[in-house]
Each structure stands twice: as structure tokens, then as C-alpha cells.
Design an enzyme around this catalytic site. Structure first.
Site, PDB file in Angstrom:
ATOM      1  N   SER A 110       0.817  -1.226   0.000  1.00  0.00           N
ATOM      2  CA  SER A 110       0.000   0.000   0.000  1.00  0.00           C
ATOM      3  C   SER A 110       0.846   1.270   0.000  1.00  0.00           C
ATOM      4  CB  SER A 110      -0.908   0.004   1.230  1.00  0.00           C
ATOM      5  OG  SER A 110      -1.499   1.275   1.390  1.00  0.00           O
ATOM      6  N   TYR A 131      -2.988   0.483   9.951  1.00  0.00           N
ATOM      7  CA  TYR A 131      -3.130  -0.193   8.654  1.00  0.00           C
ATOM      8  C   TYR A 131      -1.836  -0.071   7.846  1.00  0.00           C
ATOM      9  CZ  TYR A 131      -4.417  -0.683   3.722  1.00  0.00           C
ATOM     10  OH  TYR A 131      -4.438  -1.029   2.394  1.00  0.00           O
ATOM     11  N   ASN A 174      -4.428   4.003  -4.032  1.00  0.00           N
ATOM     12  CA  ASN A 174      -5.882   4.266  -4.065  1.00  0.00           C
ATOM     13  C   ASN A 174      -6.576   3.694  -5.293  1.00  0.00           C
ATOM     14  OD1 ASN A 174      -4.692   6.387  -2.150  1.00  0.00           O
ATOM     15  ND2 ASN A 174      -6.886   6.473  -1.736  1.00  0.00           N
ATOM     16  N   VAL A 175      -6.702   2.376  -5.292  1.00  0.00           N
ATOM     17  CA  VAL A 175      -7.321   1.670  -6.418  1.00  0.00           C
ATOM     18  C   VAL A 175      -8.841   1.877  -6.383  1.00  0.00           C
ATOM     19  CG1 VAL A 175      -7.455  -0.538  -7.609  1.00  0.00           C
ATOM     20  CG2 VAL A 175      -5.526  -0.059  -6.096  1.00  0.00           C
ATOM     21  N   ARG A 199      -9.973  12.984   9.091  1.00  0.00           N
ATOM     22  CA  ARG A 199      -9.810  11.687   9.746  1.00  0.00           C
ATOM     23  C   ARG A 199      -8.435  11.544  10.381  1.00  0.00           C
ATOM     24  NH1 ARG A 199     -11.628   7.298   5.187  1.00  0.00           N
ATOM     25  NH2 ARG A 199     -13.796   7.099   5.769  1.00  0.00           N
TER      26      ARG A 199
HETATM   27  C1  UD2 Z   1      -5.279   4.248   1.857  1.00  0.00           C
HETATM   28  C2  UD2 Z   1      -4.105   4.092   0.867  1.00  0.00           C
HETATM   29  C3  UD2 Z   1      -4.570   3.237  -0.319  1.00  0.00           C
HETATM   30  C4  UD2 Z   1      -5.144   1.898   0.158  1.00  0.00           C
HETATM   31  C5  UD2 Z   1      -6.297   2.199   1.115  1.00  0.00           C
HETATM   32  C6  UD2 Z   1      -6.963   0.933   1.650  1.00  0.00           C
HETATM   33  C7  UD2 Z   1      -2.964   6.235   1.097  1.00  0.00           C
HETATM   34  C8  UD2 Z   1      -2.567   7.531   0.436  1.00  0.00           C
HETATM   35  N1  UD2 Z   1      -3.712   5.404   0.378  1.00  0.00           N
HETATM   36  O1  UD2 Z   1      -6.298   4.952   1.191  1.00  0.00           O
HETATM   37  O2  UD2 Z   1      -3.478   3.004  -1.211  1.00  0.00           O
HETATM   38  O3  UD2 Z   1      -4.144   1.105   0.755  1.00  0.00           O
HETATM   39  O4  UD2 Z   1      -5.812   2.974   2.228  1.00  0.00           O
HETATM   40  O5  UD2 Z   1      -8.002   1.263   2.530  1.00  0.00           O
HETATM   41  O6  UD2 Z   1      -2.580   5.976   2.227  1.00  0.00           O
HETATM   42  N2  UD2 Z   1     -12.778  10.540   2.379  1.00  0.00           N
HETATM   43  C9  UD2 Z   1     -13.779  11.498   2.338  1.00  0.00           C
HETATM   44  N3  UD2 Z   1     -15.074  11.078   2.380  1.00  0.00           N
HETATM   45  C10 UD2 Z   1     -15.419   9.750   2.460  1.00  0.00           C
HETATM   46  C11 UD2 Z   1     -14.386   8.790   2.491  1.00  0.00           C
HETATM   47  C12 UD2 Z   1     -13.070   9.207   2.451  1.00  0.00           C
HETATM   48  O7  UD2 Z   1     -13.511  12.694   2.275  1.00  0.00           O
HETATM   49  O8  UD2 Z   1     -16.626   9.455   2.491  1.00  0.00           O
HETATM   50  C13 UD2 Z   1     -11.394  10.990   2.280  1.00  0.00           C
HETATM   51  C14 UD2 Z   1     -10.428  10.394   3.305  1.00  0.00           C
HETATM   52  O9  UD2 Z   1     -10.430  11.143   4.497  1.00  0.00           O
HETATM   53  C15 UD2 Z   1      -9.105  10.486   2.539  1.00  0.00           C
HETATM   54  C16 UD2 Z   1      -9.522  10.284   1.066  1.00  0.00           C
HETATM   55  O10 UD2 Z   1     -10.911  10.554   1.016  1.00  0.00           O
HETATM   56  O11 UD2 Z   1      -8.542  11.769   2.676  1.00  0.00           O
HETATM   57  C17 UD2 Z   1      -9.298   8.869   0.578  1.00  0.00           C
HETATM   58  O12 UD2 Z   1      -9.828   7.970   1.557  1.00  0.00           O
HETATM   59  P1  UD2 Z   1      -9.976   6.405   1.269  1.00  0.00           P
HETATM   60  O13 UD2 Z   1     -10.524   5.790   2.493  1.00  0.00           O
HETATM   61  O14 UD2 Z   1     -10.676   6.189  -0.016  1.00  0.00           O
HETATM   62  O15 UD2 Z   1      -8.481   5.950   1.007  1.00  0.00           O
HETATM   63  P2  UD2 Z   1      -7.053   6.252   1.757  1.00  0.00           P
HETATM   64  O16 UD2 Z   1      -6.430   7.445   1.108  1.00  0.00           O
HETATM   65  O17 UD2 Z   1      -7.183   6.194   3.222  1.00  0.00           O
END
Ligand code: UD2
Length: 348
Positions: free
Chosen positions: A144, A168, A197-198, A302
Site C-alpha cells: 500500500s 493499517y 488508491n485503487v 480523519r
Molecule cells: C489508503 C491508501 C490506499 C489503500 C487504502 C486501503 C494512502 C494515500 N492510500 O487509502 O493506497 O491502501 O488505504 O483502505 O494511504 N474521504 C472522504 N469522504 C469519504 C471517504 C473518504 O472525504 O466518504 C477521504 C479520506 O479522508 C481520505 C480520502 O478521502 O482523505 C481517501 O480515503 P480512502 O478511504 O478512499 O483511502 P485512503 O487514502 O485512506
């Protein structure tokens, strides 16, 4: 075809490559987390290439509906990574393991770090032991981008010191270290692909831990208000599923002309598009594609979240010819179309 191959040499090379493809297609491939959206996409691609496919899933986050079109063509086993006997049996006769099974989500791991560690670290170690004992040729691991953490340098390249923030991220990085250890200590060929971010069809939209695009798209198509955590200026290198599938096929070895062991075993590669976009920009783009005209809500950012993420993808390109095959906007359009059909059919 290699660029330096011309004339008769090119024909010979082409014939050799075809032979490799044919030979590899006789082999059995194991996909862990096969009922998840990444695992099931990989399974369909492997079948399309003529491979035999075995898959395991504990159905904690995956769904059998992701396998409905291919269930008759695969050896599916409902099994948990934490069950050593099931892992030993799953690895018998396997050429390459594609290790997609994981308990994803940064916020889930903040709430329950032990569950994240069990699934992502203990489970990975169990699988590696089984793969080693069964003399599997190679393991390709879904690592990841979260491993990079909040280091300010962009783009992120594999030479950077990891700086994980969330439990994680720590767990997925630990999985990488085990992959590298099993190559160095036991000679098991392992390759880590750091996914960025797949997203794409079949990504579950309904959990509080779902990926942001699956949530935003289904929210907007249903006329519900999406929530952005923080100011929306965080950015991601969102990667459409087809790119990750392609990266896996190339990294797995003699499929096509990809990834000789001396270039990839024990190594880590980014798997991404190499472009980033903010959540605010993404929401605007999605309004255009979905036709949503309602508001977007903002909420507290978050814990464990990363501000900016962008991959340098040159290392995977030079090692095994990886290049993104579908860009972000096209991927977004395809994903919206898929959810639109699901919603129309009452399935989402
Ligand atoms: C992390 C990893 C990704 C993968 C994933 C698995 C990074 C940069 N990426 O994704 O590669 O391993 O974990 O879970 O670490 N958000 C909102 N509204 C929502 C949901 C999310 O604003 O309803 C935001 C969230 O706070 C974040 C972004 O969107 O800033 C992406 O969130 P995510 O949960 O889709 O993925 P992320 O980046 O934690």
C-alpha cells in the site's frame, strides 16, 4: 515486442514470447481475497489469459456476487489466511500467488489495530510459510501507498524511507518486510506492488470503511450528499483497477515478457497512474459525469489520514514495462457507468 528487435530477430523473439505465454497458461495461479474487487478482477484477467485459477476468501469484506460470472471456472475455497492447514492446501501445485486478501481501511485500523494486524500481518506470514513449503515460484503482494505516510516529498519513490502513520499502514508495510525477508532467507521470489488508491467497478460502496470514490459515486447517483473529511484539498493518485491488474500480470513473471526474477525478486514497486487530483476537484468532475447538482458536506478530517499522495512509476516501467492503461478520468467514467447499471438493476 522489444524496440531493438528487428527483422528475423523480431519474429524469433515474438515466437519465444508466445511460447512463454503458452507455457505460463498451463500453470495454476492462486488469488487470495478473490471475492474482493481487486482479487476478482485479477481472477477474470488470469482466466482470460488461459490460466487455471484457485481462489481463497474468508468473505469478511469480499462478496460472492463478485465471482458470479466465473464461479464455475475457478477452484474457490472459503478459507481464512489465519488457518495454516487451509493455506498449505491452497498452495499445493501453485505457480504464483497473488496476495490481495487484506483488511483494508485506515479508519478501521485506527479503531481496531489488533484485527488489522491479525489479517494483514499474521495472515500474510501464514501464507508465506505455506507458499515457501509448497515451493511456489513467486508471490506478488498487494502493498500500500500508505507506507510512505506524510513525508512532504512528491512524487513518492521507492527509495524513500517509509513513514507509516496508521496501524493499517504499519501492517501493510510489515507484510512487505516479510516478503523481502522470505526472498532473502528462503529464496522465495516475492514482489511488492504498492497500490495507490485503487478504484473501479465492484468496489463495495456501503461500508463506513469504503473507498472514497465508491462512496461519492453511489451517493451522487442516488442523489445523496457526499461527505468530504477535512477541507477537500487532500490529493490522491487514484488508480483505475485495470492498471493494477496489468501491473500484477507483468510482475508475476513469464506472463508476456515481464519481470525476470533478477530484476524484481525481493523488490518493491509503485503501481499507480503518476497523477494526482484533490477531493474537491474529483467531486466537481463527478458532478459533471453523474449529473449531481446537490451540495457536498464537509466534516472533521480523519485521524491517520494522509494529505498528499502521488507516485513516481518509473521503477516499475524500467523493471517490467509497467505503464497505466486507463487514465483517471476514463476510469471514473467506466466506474460511474457500472454503478449506474447496478443501481438501475436494484443491486446497489
Ligand atoms: C489508503 C491508501 C490506499 C489503500 C487504502 C486501503 C494512502 C494515500 N492510500 O487509502 O493506497 O491502501 O488505504 O483502505 O494511504 N474521504 C472522504 N469522504 C469519504 C471517504 C473518504 O472525504 O466518504 C477521504 C479520506 O479522508 C481520505 C480520502 O478521502 O482523505 C481517501 O480515503 P480512502 O478511504 O478512499 O483511502 P485512503 O487514502 O485512506
Amino acid at each position: 515486442m522489444r524496440s531493438d528487435a528487428v527483422g528475423e530477430g523480431a519474429c524469433l523473439q515474438s515466437a519465444l514470447d508466445s511460447t512463454l505465454i503458452y507455457d505460463a497458461s498451463m500453470a495454476l495461479q492462486l488469488v487470495t481475497g478473490i471475492a474482493g474487487f481487486i482479487g476478482s478482477a485479477l481472477a477474470r484477467a488470469l482466466l482470460a489469459e488461459g490460466h487455471q485459477v484457485r481462489g481463497i476468501d474468508n468473505l469478511a469484506t469480499g462478496s460472492m456476487s463478485n465471482l458470479s460470472e466465473i464461479i464455475d471456472q475457478i477452484d474457490f475455497r472459503q478459507a481464512d489466511l489465519l488457518d495454516p492447514a487451509a493455506m498449505a492446501s491452497a498452495c499445493v501445485g501453485v505457480d504464483c500467488v497473488f496476495h490481495e486478501a487484506a483488511l483494508p481501511s485506515v479508519p478501521r485500523s485506527v479503531i481496531d489495530p489488533v484485527a488489522s494486524n491479525q489479517a494483514n500481518v499474521d495472515g500474510t506470514l501464514n501464507l508465506l510459510i505455506a507458499a515457501r513449503d509448497a515451493k511456489v515460484r513467486r508471490v506478488v503482494y498487494a502493498a500500500s501507498s500508505s507506507a510512505y505516510g506524510d513525508t512532504p516529498t512528491l512524487p513518492k519513490h521507492e527509495g524513500m524511507t517509509p513513514n507509516p502513520i496508521s496501524p493499517y499502514a504499519v501492517a501493510k508495510l510489515t507484510g512487505e518486510l516479510y516478503m523481502r525477508s522470505f526472498y532473502r532467507v528462503y529464496g522465495l521470489e516475492t514482489v511488492c506492488l504498492r497500490y495507490f488508491n485503487v478504484f473501479g467497478p465492484r468496489q463495495a460502496p456501503n461500508s463506513p470503511y469504503s473507498g472514497v470514490l465508491a462512496k461519492f459515486i453511489t451517493n451522487m447517483l442516488k442523489g445523496e450528499t457526499p461527505t468530504i473529511y477535512g477541507d477537500g484539498e487532500q490529493s490522491r493518485d487514484f488508480t483505475y483497477i485495470d492498471n493494477v491488474v496489468r501491473g500484477n500480470l507483468l510482475a508475476s513473471g513469464p506472463l508476456a515478457a515481464g519481470a525476470p526474477a533478477e530484476k524484481v525478486a525481493g523488490e518493491v514497486f509503485n503501481c499507480a497512474c503518476g497523477e494526482r487530483i484533490t477531493l474537491n476537484q474529483t467531486a466537481e468532475m463527478l458532478r459533471g459525469i453523474t449529473g449531481y447538482t446537490g451540495p457536498v458536506e464537509y466534516a472533521q478530517d480523519r485521524s491517520g489520514d494522509i494529505k498528499h499522495s502521488l507516485a513516481d512509476i518509473t521503477r516499475a516501467e524500467s523493471a517490467f514495462g509497467y505503464r497505466p492503461v486507463v487514465n483517471f478520468e476514463e476510469g471514473l467514467r467506466r466506474t460511474v457507468e457500472w454503478y449506474r447499471e447496478q443501481i438501475a438493476a436494484g443491486r446497489a
